[in-house]
Scaffold this active site. Structure first.
Site, PDB file in Angstrom:
ATOM      1  CE  LYS A 169       2.435 -17.988   1.460  1.00  0.00           C
ATOM      2  NZ  LYS A 169       1.606 -19.168   1.758  1.00  0.00           N
ATOM      3  CE1 TYR A 181      -3.147  -2.912   0.213  1.00  0.00           C
ATOM      4  CE2 TYR A 181      -4.363  -1.529   1.738  1.00  0.00           C
ATOM      5  CZ  TYR A 181      -4.292  -2.650   0.931  1.00  0.00           C
ATOM      6  OH  TYR A 181      -5.355  -3.495   0.847  1.00  0.00           O
ATOM      7  CG  ASP A 236      -1.287 -19.653   3.514  1.00  0.00           C
ATOM      8  OD1 ASP A 236      -0.673 -19.440   4.575  1.00  0.00           O
ATOM      9  OD2 ASP A 236      -0.788 -20.243   2.551  1.00  0.00           O
ATOM     10  CG  ASP A 248      -7.429  -3.466   3.757  1.00  0.00           C
ATOM     11  OD1 ASP A 248      -8.416  -3.278   4.494  1.00  0.00           O
ATOM     12  OD2 ASP A 248      -7.332  -2.966   2.629  1.00  0.00           O
TER      13      ASP A 248
END
Ligand code: NAD
Length: 362
Positions: free
Chosen positions: A192, A125, A226, A250
């Site tokens: 991740k 972002y 995930d 988000d």
């Protein structure tokens, strides 16, 4: 009781209606708040030439605390987003998004109590993007190939994901301090890092580094994003305070909002070292603008966060208890809650009548 001056940004779409409802509820608690109205958004562009006039930032820098309704992001005008601009200008590096169950919303769970702490200034972002077909994208693609760093297809658009030691350390530290101040027991860092070794890997390294300072006081764990999403749906009670880089924060906070009844129930706050801007997670819902239909709960719960920030705990508790009572009774609720609970919007009340019902509990 202390007097506070708060900047109020009504915003676009349903913003003016839900902020009016919020303001009436806050005033009915007796909290002594003087509102300094400083409007922003699409509807001030014609007059001011920008959706974020200087007087808005000037007001927030002065009052240090703002509460806003949602603002529409003008499409195709060269303005990115008022919300992103506010966060950048005031260095509001924390995005706090609690998700907690309130009986009566028709949500799938009734025992959720999760606090999401999202990094607000970098990651994908950051807004560093190279358009497909541009000279800059071609140059970057050639540079990456020349460094032997990998082959990017020549017809690619590119968005960069910067993650810094500075931003990672301060957001994780904020999450731990929040946990301590609010009697929470665990912080989960989400990433991740197994794939994104140098960006998420750095975030995780900093999270472990900060967590070590709190060992014995606050439990720490890290999880891959995930698996976290699956875990949130299957076993949400495993989570307490979660700290995440911007993009995952988000997405995962919307998932958490879904667990407690949807966007109409999700409050939020953007916090920096100097100022704090409180806003619901949802947008301006243009199709409901001016219809006195929108659910103001998220905006009202956002005011609860603001009152807690101002030290007005009694007023905050009063509102929370009122919202709980009205939702539990289920008779004076907006169309979205009515529909989730009964399958029909029959008997729903409007935005202001819902606020009246909350005030009537005081
Ligand atoms: P949205 O959140 O406005 O709407 C998503 C869905 O949820 C719609 O069906 C909407 O009608 C419903 N909804 C949202 N809030 C509701 C409420 N309080 N009561 C009842 N129903 C509600 O998202 P969107 O349609 O993607 O975005 C609309 C505009 O809002 C865009 O311009 C977007 O950029 C902007 N936006 C602003 C903010 C902000 O100001 N913080 C946040 C998100 C989106």
């Amino acid at each position: 009781m202390a007097k506070h001056t708060v900047t109020l940004i009504p915003g676009d779409g349903i913003g003016p209606e839900i902020t009016t409802a919020m303001r009436r509820v806050v005033e009915a608690t007796g909290a002594d708040i003087e509102w300094e109205i400083a409007d922003a958004g699409e509807h001030v562009m014609a007059e001011c030439g920008t959706p974020l006039p200087d007087y808005v930032l000037d007001s927030i820098r002065k009052t240090k605390v703002a509460i806003k309704g949602p603002v529409t992001t003008p499409v195709g005008t060269g303005f990115r987003s008022v919300n992103v601009a506010l966060r950048k200008a005031l260095d509001l590096y924390v995005n706090l998004r609690p998700a907690f169950s309130i009986p009566g919303t028709g949500a799938r769970y009734d025992d959720i109590d999760i606090v999401i702490v999202r990094e607000n200034t970098e990651d994908l972002y950051a807004g560093i993007e190279f358009e497909q077909g541009s000279a800059q994208a071609a140059e970057l693609i050639d540079w990456v190939a020349a460094k032997g760093a990998g082959a990017i297809r020549p017809d690619s658009g590119i968005s960069l994901k910067p993650i810094s030691i500075t931003a990672s350390e301060r957001i994780v530290r904020w999450a731990f301090e929040y946990a301590i101040a609010n009697d929470r027991h665990k912080v989960t860092a989400v990433h991740k890092a197994n794939i994104l070794k140098y960006s998420d890997g750095l975030f995780l390294e900093m999270a472990r580094h900060v967590a070590a300072e709190y060992e014995g006081r606050i439990e720490f764990e890290d999880r891959i994003v995930d698996m976290t999403c699956m875990g949130l749906v299957l076993y949400p009670e495993q989570f307490d305070v979660m700290v995440l880089p911007n993009l995952y924060g988000d997405i995962v906070s919307d998932l958490a909002a879904g667990l407690v009844g949807g966007l109409g129930m999700a409050p939020g706050a953007n916090i920096g070292t100097g100022c704090a801007v409180f806003e619901p997670v949802h947008g301006s819902a243009p199709k409901y603008a001016g219809k006195d239909m929108a659910n103001p709960t998220a905006e009202i719960l956002t005011a609860v966060l603001m009152l807690q920030h101002l030290g007005e705990h009694e007023a905050a508790e009063k509102i929370l208890a009122g919202v709980r009572q009205v939702l539990a009774e289920g008779t004076h609720v907006t169309y979205d809650i009515k529909r989730t609970n009964t399958g029909s919007t029959d008997g729903a009340v409007g935005t202001q009548a819902y606020a009246d019902a909350i005030v009537a509990t005081f």
